[in-house]
Structures are given as structure tokens and as C-alpha cells.
Design an enzyme around this catalytic site. Structure first.
Site, short mmCIF file in Angstrom:
data_model
loop_
_atom_site.label_atom_id
_atom_site.label_comp_id
_atom_site.label_asym_id
_atom_site.label_seq_id
_atom_site.Cartn_x
_atom_site.Cartn_y
_atom_site.Cartn_z
N ASP A 148 13.49 -3.79 -5.59
CA ASP A 148 13.84 -4.68 -4.63
C ASP A 148 14.61 -5.69 -5.15
O ASP A 148 13.83 -6.92 -5.22
CB ASP A 148 12.54 -5.13 -3.74
CG ASP A 148 11.82 -3.77 -3.19
OD1 ASP A 148 12.15 -3.36 -2.10
OD2 ASP A 148 10.85 -3.32 -3.91
N HIS B 126 4.39 1.64 -8.23
CA HIS B 126 3.50 0.46 -7.91
C HIS B 126 2.37 0.36 -9.30
O HIS B 126 2.25 -0.62 -9.71
CB HIS B 126 2.49 0.66 -6.75
CG HIS B 126 3.11 0.48 -5.49
ND1 HIS B 126 3.34 1.58 -4.57
CD2 HIS B 126 3.83 -0.32 -5.12
CE1 HIS B 126 3.87 1.32 -3.55
NE2 HIS B 126 4.48 -0.12 -3.78
N GLY C 122 0.90 -1.29 0.05
CA GLY C 122 -0.01 0.06 0.12
C GLY C 122 1.09 1.21 -0.08
O GLY C 122 2.08 1.19 -0.24
N ALA C 123 0.14 2.43 0.29
CA ALA C 123 0.77 3.69 0.06
C ALA C 123 1.18 3.78 -1.07
O ALA C 123 2.60 4.09 -1.51
CB ALA C 123 2.04 4.05 1.30
N HIS D 270 2.20 4.36 -5.17
CA HIS D 270 2.69 5.62 -5.95
C HIS D 270 2.85 5.13 -7.40
O HIS D 270 2.48 4.00 -7.64
CB HIS D 270 4.02 6.00 -5.33
CG HIS D 270 5.12 4.79 -5.20
ND1 HIS D 270 5.67 4.17 -6.14
CD2 HIS D 270 5.59 4.51 -4.15
CE1 HIS D 270 6.26 3.24 -5.61
NE2 HIS D 270 6.15 3.32 -4.45
N SER E 217 7.31 4.13 -0.86
CA SER E 217 6.07 4.45 -0.19
C SER E 217 6.97 5.14 1.31
O SER E 217 6.46 6.08 1.82
CB SER E 217 5.69 3.28 0.66
OG SER E 217 5.04 2.56 -0.33
N ARG E 218 8.30 4.73 1.42
CA ARG E 218 9.01 5.59 2.64
C ARG E 218 9.27 6.89 2.34
O ARG E 218 9.53 7.76 3.52
CB ARG E 218 10.02 4.53 2.97
CG ARG E 218 9.86 3.28 3.56
CD ARG E 218 11.04 2.73 4.19
NE ARG E 218 10.78 1.54 5.08
CZ ARG E 218 10.56 0.23 4.80
NH1 ARG E 218 10.60 -0.07 3.38
NH2 ARG E 218 10.13 -0.58 5.87
N GLN F 125 12.20 -3.96 -9.73
CA GLN F 125 13.47 -4.42 -9.63
C GLN F 125 14.21 -3.40 -8.63
O GLN F 125 15.28 -3.49 -8.09
CB GLN F 125 14.20 -3.80 -10.97
CG GLN F 125 15.33 -4.03 -11.23
CD GLN F 125 16.51 -3.23 -11.83
OE1 GLN F 125 16.08 -3.05 -13.29
NE2 GLN F 125 17.70 -2.75 -11.38
P1 AMP Z 1 5.91 -2.37 -1.52
O1 AMP Z 1 4.70 -1.70 -1.55
O2 AMP Z 1 7.06 -1.61 -1.45
O3 AMP Z 1 6.18 -3.69 -1.16
O4 AMP Z 1 6.26 -2.82 -3.30
C1 AMP Z 1 5.31 -3.39 -3.94
C2 AMP Z 1 5.89 -3.76 -5.65
O5 AMP Z 1 6.26 -2.31 -6.07
C3 AMP Z 1 7.32 -4.35 -5.24
O6 AMP Z 1 7.47 -5.35 -6.23
C4 AMP Z 1 8.45 -3.32 -5.50
O7 AMP Z 1 9.69 -3.78 -5.89
C5 AMP Z 1 7.62 -2.49 -6.63
N1 AMP Z 1 7.83 -1.13 -6.29
C6 AMP Z 1 8.29 -0.26 -5.23
N2 AMP Z 1 8.56 0.65 -5.76
C7 AMP Z 1 8.88 0.93 -7.10
C8 AMP Z 1 9.37 1.73 -7.99
N3 AMP Z 1 9.69 3.05 -7.71
N4 AMP Z 1 9.40 1.21 -9.38
C9 AMP Z 1 8.76 0.23 -9.80
N5 AMP Z 1 8.19 -0.69 -8.91
C10 AMP Z 1 8.19 -0.47 -7.57
#
Ligand code: AMP
Length: 282
Positions: free
Chosen positions: A152, A37, A31-32, A34, A189-190, A150
Site C-alpha cells: 500500500d 501480514h 484481518g483475513a 495472510h 485479503s481481497r 509497501q
Molecule cells: P490490510 O489488512 O490489507 O489493511 O493490511 C495490513 C497491513 O499489511 C498493511 O500495512 C499492508 O500494507 C500490509 N500488507 C498487505 N498485504 C501485504 C503483502 N502482500 N506483503 C506485505 N505486507 C502486506
């Protein structure tokens, strides 16, 4: 967009869609949301008939309770963004729905060395938690394609390993590029927890990664890494790690043969917010 909270409802609906011949794409998130996502949702919509997204802040992947408690939550806005993006299904489960028998005795995965280097070294237990939640989400959603970022980098490798040892061999993994702000800061999100000045300053992470890419040449590459760490430190970052590693297996590379595929990868704190990023170098 259909919003579901129960695992059984989601499994049933996806089963029905698959029986009708739809390909299922799945985008797990915390969530959160952007644009990063949403780029994963777009990639899924381009390739799959039905796109499902989950929002679940997984308690088992946080080794720091405060980080878990401070994790941003913007559900109403997330729902709007997903509606606009054309996402078909949003799954927002409770902890009980994901871990019906509790979180104490969850499966542990034999991930090998990848588990305890870089992120794994600084966040012990983190990748076990990631595997636990993704495993459960894949069981519920049974997608044809799984979309990951990518951004992560190590997490993608860990999830692929978990899928290999858990027999998810029919699910294809699609790794999507990192979306960045104008100054190069990887969307995250951070970032919401950074001040405006902090967001500006945080662009230096990308500058440091990009300098390594520009200056890379065969031979001893330790000085590139050391220079990057200094750049970050003098700008006020507390650096957990900045490494140049082989993209296969993430072994640290200090002396480059000019052929191996490399990634520069880092985690650093700014304003007490832990930021991670990486860049493929060649
Ligand atoms: P998270 O909500 O941070 O767990 O991220 C969910 C998915 O979105 C994960 O597969 C992340 O690698 C991907 N993600 C997070 N930030 C980005 C970004 N800036 N660009 C592309 N994918 C992202």
C-alpha cells in the site's frame, strides 16, 4: 497471545510493558490475514520486545459500501496464524471502541495533493478514513515502531504525513516488502474473492509492472505505461490507473531523466475484485 477488545485495557497493558522497558511494535490490519501480514509481525518481533496487532475493518475508509460489506472475515483462522507467529497482543475493537463519539464528525487532515491522486482520485475520502483509524490506533497503542506494507505504497506516504502533522514524531515507521504468490500476485485479503483462474490471471499485474522495470530507460516513458495498460485490458482487467510516478510525492513521470527514483503503481479490477500493486523501478 493476549486478546483485548477494550482500548483502555490495551493502553493500560502497553503502559505497563513500556514501564518494564519493553519496546512496542504495532501492526494494524483489517484481518483475513495472510503471509504478507505475518511478515510484518515477524519484522516487529525481530525488532521489538512486544508485538501488538489490531484487526479492525474500518468503516470510514470505505467509499463503497458493498466493498465494506464484502470485506472477508476469517477471525478464528487469523487468531491461529497470529498465535503461531508469536504475536503477543491482538486488539479486536468494536466500531464504538474506536469511534466513541460516532463517525459523523471525525477530524479531517490536510494531506495536500497526495490525498487526491491515484488511489485518492478513485476512492474519494479513503485516505481521510485511513488517517482517522491509524491516528486513533496510535493513540491507544503508543508504539515505538509502526509496521506497514509497501504493497500500500501511497497509504504509507499518507500515514507518514498524518503522523508528521499530528505530532507522532517519536514513532518510527518501518515499511516492509510486498510478499507475493509464486506467479507474482501480491498477497491480499481481497484475493480470497477471486476464482482459481482469477488468481492465476491476476499474476499478470506483476508481469506488467516488471516489464516496465525491465524496459525502463531515460526519455519518454509513456509508451511503457500504455503497453502495460493494454496488457492488462486484453487479459480482462478493468484498469483504474497504471502510472509511473516519482517515489517522492508520487508526481506522474512521463519523461524520465534517468536519475529520479520511480515506482510503477496500479489499481485494476478482475472478477469485480479491485487489486492494487506497485513496484520500485530503480
Ligand atoms: P490490510 O489488512 O490489507 O489493511 O493490511 C495490513 C497491513 O499489511 C498493511 O500495512 C499492508 O500494507 C500490509 N500488507 C498487505 N498485504 C501485504 C503483502 N502482500 N506483503 C506485505 N505486507 C502486506
Amino acid at each position: 497471545m493476549m486478546i483485548l477488545k477494550k482500548a483502555s485495557d490495551l493502553s493500560k497493558y502497553i503502559g505497563k510493558m513500556k514501564a518494564e522497558g519493553f519496546t512496542i511494535g504495532f501492526v494494524p490490519t483489517m484481518g483475513a490475514l495472510h503471509k504478507g501480514h505475518i511478515s510484518l509481525i515477524d519484522a516487529s518481533r525481530n525488532q521489538c520486545g512486544i508485538t501488538a496487532c489490531s484487526i479492525f475493518v474500518n468503516p470510514t475508509q470505505f467509499n463503497d459500501q458493498q466493498d465494506f460489506e464484502k470485506y472477508p472475515s476469517t477471525l478464528d483462522q487469523d487468531i491461529c496464524l497470529l498465535e503461531e507467529s508469536g504475536c503477543d497482543i491482538l486488539f479486536i475493537p468494536t466500531v464504538h471502541e474506536i469511534y466513541p463519539t460516532g463517525t459523523d464528525l471525525l477530524k479531517q487532515y490536510d494531506l495536500g495533493p497526495i490525498e487526491s491522486i491515484l488511489e485518492g482520485k478513485y476512492r474519494p475520502g479513503h485516505f481521510q478514513g485511513v488517517c482517522q483509524v491509524v491516528h486513533r490506533l496510535l493513540e491507544i497503542t503508543t508504539p515505538d515502531l509502526l509496521f506497514l506494507g509497501q504493497k500500500d505504497f501511497q497509504q504509507c506516504m499518507v500515514i507518514k504525513k498524518m503522523m508528521e502533522i499530528s505530532g507522532f514524531d517519536t514513532i518510527r515507521v518501518n515499511i516492509c516488502p510486498t510478499l507475493r504468490e509464486k506467479n507474482g500476485l501480491a498477497m491480499s485479503s481481497r484475493n480470497m474473492r477471486l476464482s482459481d483462474d482469477g488468481k492465476e490471471m491476476a499474476g499478470i499485474i506483476f508481469t506488467a509492472l516488471d516489464s516496465v522495470k525491465k524496459e525502463l530507460s531515460p526519455g519518454n516513458i509513456r509508451p511503457l505505461k500504455e503497453k502495460a495498460i493494454t496488457t492488462l485490458q486484453v487479459s480482462g482487467f478493468r484498469v483504474d490507473y497504471f502510472e509511473i510516478a516519482e517515489t517522492e510525492g508520487l508526481a506522474i513521470c512521463d519523461d524520465w531523466d534517468g536519475r529520479k527514483k520511480l515506482v510503477a503503481i496500479t489499481a485494476a479490477f478482475l472478477e469485480e475484485v479491485r487489486l492494487i500493486d506497485n513496484l520500485l523501478l530503480n
